[in-house]
Design a protein around this motif. Structure first.
Motif, PDB file in Angstrom:
ATOM      1  N   ALA A  47      30.519  45.978  40.618  1.00 42.83           N
ATOM      2  CA  ALA A  47      31.685  45.757  41.476  1.00 42.83           C
ATOM      3  C   ALA A  47      32.210  44.335  41.319  1.00 42.83           C
ATOM      4  O   ALA A  47      33.428  44.115  41.268  1.00 42.83           O
ATOM      5  N   VAL A  48      31.308  43.367  41.223  1.00 44.94           N
ATOM      6  CA  VAL A  48      31.719  41.970  41.044  1.00 44.94           C
ATOM      7  C   VAL A  48      32.397  41.787  39.694  1.00 44.94           C
ATOM      8  O   VAL A  48      33.445  41.128  39.597  1.00 44.94           O
ATOM      9  N   ARG A  49      31.827  42.365  38.659  1.00 44.46           N
ATOM     10  CA  ARG A  49      32.416  42.242  37.318  1.00 44.46           C
ATOM     11  C   ARG A  49      33.814  42.851  37.277  1.00 44.46           C
ATOM     12  O   ARG A  49      34.745  42.289  36.701  1.00 44.46           O
ATOM     13  N   GLU A  50      33.970  44.031  37.875  1.00 42.24           N
ATOM     14  CA  GLU A  50      35.271  44.695  37.862  1.00 42.24           C
ATOM     15  C   GLU A  50      36.293  43.887  38.658  1.00 42.24           C
ATOM     16  O   GLU A  50      37.456  43.771  38.259  1.00 42.24           O
ATOM     17  N   ALA A  51      35.860  43.325  39.787  1.00 43.45           N
ATOM     18  CA  ALA A  51      36.767  42.501  40.585  1.00 43.45           C
ATOM     19  C   ALA A  51      37.191  41.255  39.817  1.00 43.45           C
ATOM     20  O   ALA A  51      38.369  40.865  39.854  1.00 43.45           O
ATOM     21  N   MET A  52      36.248  40.612  39.138  1.00 38.58           N
ATOM     22  CA  MET A  52      36.593  39.450  38.318  1.00 38.58           C
ATOM     23  C   MET A  52      37.577  39.830  37.220  1.00 38.58           C
ATOM     24  O   MET A  52      38.565  39.132  36.980  1.00 38.58           O
TER      25      MET A  52
END
Length: 297
Positions: free
Chosen positions: A256-261
């Motif tokens: 989720a963090v990677r996709e948000a970044m």
């Protein structure tokens, strides 16, 4: 590497483990749900000084909520299980129970364990509380002046990821601000991720420790301060950059963090005046997650 002419630095964001809850706040209207969700996530930018990191994840229409009313999913995070338990109880009890027409439901499917938050809150009903079943959920109905406050008996928590980040470097402050707002709007579409700082943007990026005062655990990141770029020998700001904003992201997992970044960076790179995207890390001393910017694309 470049996106739309914007340089993506060969650098990584250093994220760390945190414990997170994810809950749904519903109300009679979308406006009332937003007010309660906003109150419950206040004073929640960074665990450097705040008792939790918190933010609004996404809006849920009535067709998708257990009680058929509009709602907002929020996340509340802390590195300590005990402190997170306390924050959940305090924020639901003080900020949502007190808000008109609200109800609260657990929204974490893959929990590591659960807090008995609703079970504890039911005692506010002074013996008049009732137990209900809504959509297969155990709900406590607590009589209050405006009707009944509904709260799920248990709320899940799980090991999550905090501190995903990237820096937007622009020619001017206003161009950087526009890019940051566009990035935050794009991240809002990624479920399971929040940007806990005001408006989703960090104006005061920090570093671990302090060069001049030994009583501080964190202090300004002088290498990323635009007004210090001619005073600090190790500055990381180019001569043609006068606008710098950081976006910090917490998520239910690394994906989720990677996709948000990824979505945030891609959106920022569409704004005229953005020159470079960088990231913050602490040489591997803070967290176990090292998210390379260029690997996101």
């Amino acid at each position: 590497m470049e996106i739309n002419g914007v340089e993506i630095k060969d650098n990584y964001a250093e994220a760390f483990e945190i414990k997170a809850t994810r809950l749904l706040v519903t109300a009679a209207t979308k406006k009332l749900a937003k007010i309660a969700a906003t109150e419950a996530t206040g004073y929640g930018t960074s665990v450097i000084g705040c008792p939790a990191e918190a933010g609004i994840d996404c809006y849920m229409p009535p067709s998708e909520t257990p009680d058929g009313r509009p709602g907002y999913v929020i996340m509340i995070c802390n590195s300590s299980k005990k402190k997170l338990d306390h924050e959940l109880l305090e924020r639901i009890g003080m900020c949502i129970l007190t808000a008109p027409t609200t109800a609260v439901f657990d929204m974490l499917d893959d929990a590591d364990d659960k807090f008995k938050t609703g079970f504890k809150l039911k005692f506010f009903g002074d013996g008049y509380e009732e137990k209900l079943d809504i959509d297969g959920r155990t709900i406590h109905s607590i009589p209050i002046m405006s009707g009944d406050f509904l709260v799920e008996s248990e709320f899940g928590w799980k090991k999550a990821v905090a501190g995903g980040n990237f820096f937007i470097m622009a020619k001017t402050k206003m161009e950087g601000l526009v890019a940051a707002e566009v990035a935050v709007d794009a991240i809002a579409n990624v479920k399971g991720a929040i940007t806990p700082f005001p408006g989703g943007m960090v104006a005061s990026g920090s570093k671990v420790g302090c060069n001049s005062y030994d009583f501080l655990d964190a202090s300004t990141n002088e290498k990323m301060c635009v007004t210090l770029k001619e005073k600090v020998a190790e500055t990381e700001i180019r001569e043609d950059v006068d606008g710098v904003f950081e976006i910090v992201i917490d998520g239910v997992d690394e994906a989720a963090v990677r996709e948000a970044m990824k979505q945030g960076i891609a959106a920022a790179c569409t704004v005229a005046g953005v020159i470079e995207i960088n990231a913050g890390n602490f040489g591997g001393n803070l967290g176990a997650y090292k998210i390379q910017l260029q690997d996101l694309f």
